[in-house]
Design an enzyme around this catalytic site. Sequence first.
Site, short mmCIF file in Angstrom:
data_model
loop_
_atom_site.label_atom_id
_atom_site.label_comp_id
_atom_site.label_asym_id
_atom_site.label_seq_id
_atom_site.Cartn_x
_atom_site.Cartn_y
_atom_site.Cartn_z
N GLY A 313 -36.00 -3.11 -24.37
CA GLY A 313 -36.98 -4.18 -24.47
C GLY A 313 -36.62 -5.27 -25.46
O GLY A 313 -35.45 -5.62 -25.67
N SER A 314 -37.66 -5.81 -26.09
CA SER A 314 -37.52 -7.01 -26.91
C SER A 314 -36.71 -6.81 -28.19
O SER A 314 -36.46 -7.78 -28.91
CB SER A 314 -38.91 -7.54 -27.27
OG SER A 314 -39.60 -7.92 -26.10
N THR A 315 -36.33 -5.59 -28.49
CA THR A 315 -35.44 -5.39 -29.66
C THR A 315 -34.12 -6.11 -29.45
O THR A 315 -33.40 -6.39 -30.41
CB THR A 315 -35.17 -3.89 -29.88
OG1 THR A 315 -34.58 -3.33 -28.69
CG2 THR A 315 -36.44 -3.15 -30.21
N PHE A 316 -33.77 -6.47 -28.19
CA PHE A 316 -32.52 -7.16 -27.88
C PHE A 316 -32.61 -8.66 -28.16
O PHE A 316 -31.57 -9.34 -28.22
CB PHE A 316 -32.16 -6.94 -26.41
CG PHE A 316 -31.20 -5.80 -26.17
CD1 PHE A 316 -30.05 -5.99 -25.43
CD2 PHE A 316 -31.43 -4.55 -26.71
CE1 PHE A 316 -29.16 -4.93 -25.20
CE2 PHE A 316 -30.57 -3.50 -26.49
CZ PHE A 316 -29.43 -3.68 -25.73
N LYS A 317 -33.80 -9.19 -28.34
CA LYS A 317 -33.93 -10.64 -28.45
C LYS A 317 -33.20 -11.22 -29.65
O LYS A 317 -32.67 -12.33 -29.59
CB LYS A 317 -35.43 -11.01 -28.50
CG LYS A 317 -36.13 -10.80 -27.17
CD LYS A 317 -37.62 -11.06 -27.26
CE LYS A 317 -38.27 -10.85 -25.89
NZ LYS A 317 -39.74 -10.97 -25.91
#
Length: 596
Positions: A313-317
């Site tokens: 999820g958004s941990t990659f942003k």
Amino acid sequence: MRTPLRPLTRILLARQRGENPDLIERENLDRRHEVLREKTQVRASARLGLLALAFGCAYVTIGVRMGHLAASVPVEPVASARGAEIVAQRADIVDREGRILATNMTTHALYAHPKDMVDPKGTAKKLAEIFPDLDAAALERRFTDGRSFVWVRKVLSPEQMQLVHEIGDPGLLFGPREMRLYPNGTLAAHVLGGYSFGAEGVHSAEVIGTAGVEKAMDARLRDPAEGGEPLELSLDLSVQATVEEVLAGGIAMMNAKGGTAILMDVHTGEVLAMASAPTFDPNDRPTPLVDKNAEPADSPLFNRGVQGVYELGSTFKIFAVAQAMELGLVNPNTMVDANAPMTWGKHKIKEFEGHNYGPLLSVSDVIAKSSNVGTAHIALMVGPLRQQAFLKSLGFFEPTPLELIEAPGAKPLIPKRWPEIVTITTSYGHGMSASPMHLAAAYTAIANGGIYIKPTLLKQTGPAKGVRVMSEKVAAESRKMLRRVVTDGTASYGEVEGYEVAGKTGTADKPKKSGGYYKNKVINTFASMFPASAPRYVLIVTLDEPINTLGSIPRRTAGWTAVPVAAEMIRRVAPLLGLRPKVELANQPTLTAAKN
């Protein structure tokens, strides 16, 4: 030539003088015997000398050997029969402070010589009473079918051994052997793995690793050249126990199916704690699942920290933003398009719960508000090829090089093709799957100033060497953005007073085996570092299918589930790591000295 006994000349002269010629023969015989006696005496003296020398050498050799044996350490004799020599000794495993995680214990095995048994039927019945898992009828058949040797039990407790002694049957025999003992029970079970017996004999058995560090470092643990030196792991037993306790409590509170937590030193790459739940006791390792319909994660043997490959999820942003800043495409204040929904071909990129953070957001706000659309536009600036290269440099395209036998098989799931829509979805953590350990190593690069360091479970003596993947300036700016996520964004429950937590939440729908995603099943992750001003540790907490039901509305996002669990871990672990909280003292009233 020999002298004649009756020389003619002397005989004739003796007769002329009237002497007896026989005296001449007697004289020559005496002279000949004298010569023979002298030769025999010399030969006997030589033989006696050689015999005395031989006895002297024998006594000296025996004396030297006895002295050597008296000064040497006793060694048990080893049979020369094929397969009789079994290496049973195995080095201990300890944590970074030298506390025992795995050691050896002497025990006994039980076997039988049926031909020597007095009462096979009665003995089988009594053994079944001592060992409830044994079947008396089956045991009796084995005792009476003509076999000369039967294994009854590979490991006995002292109490069980005494009970077997009391049966008194001469056909029951005991063989000494070593077994592996994990004195802390379930603590660090997925790291340690477990053991089994390899080559087995009556008087010894080979202890081999079956999973975890025990299997990955099996050669090192059994190497006689190491002299029995313990294997030092990077784990801290106190920190590990705390992380496991908080994780178990968090899973129960958040109604999760399972979870994992990884605590890593950002300068050395050392994994100080790695927990996976549900767990097991390596002293009594359960059997693997055989149900074809069961998911691997249903087994307590499954290590979610390494084997669990999830869309994070958004941990990659933050990776998309960090790369764009490294390339000079944006800075924290650059305004980007965040107007939702975003249409790309036949695809629509939406925000969580239909929000629209647009029309414009600063790059810093894109991270703080966790905007999918803003991140997508930043990723398109970077492009597919450069995005792939950056993620490769962070280790997302290969298994983590960790000292666990399970690590090489946990390769990230990478899309076969990488069009721009994959660039978009990957930027916010969908379409590509990796393990929490991959995420921990990648966040370590942001925390330590831009150096990617390979994670390790072995104790290190100093900072590790790595590969620079971003500049110190970009890493520092990224940390500031992650700090804003906690102070002003989606991870507000992650604030721990005095420890400056920074991090990023990630909520990802779970994919179905048949394709598509579940609407009510998620994988929630909080990737954090602390203290944000000078990070020393990275903490990853991932929960499988959590639901926070503490309020009036059930909530499934990471900010409501994984974040509070991580915050409690940091609150309890930071003092154990020697971190002092930064406390801002309130303004104290001014004191004025006065005289009476």
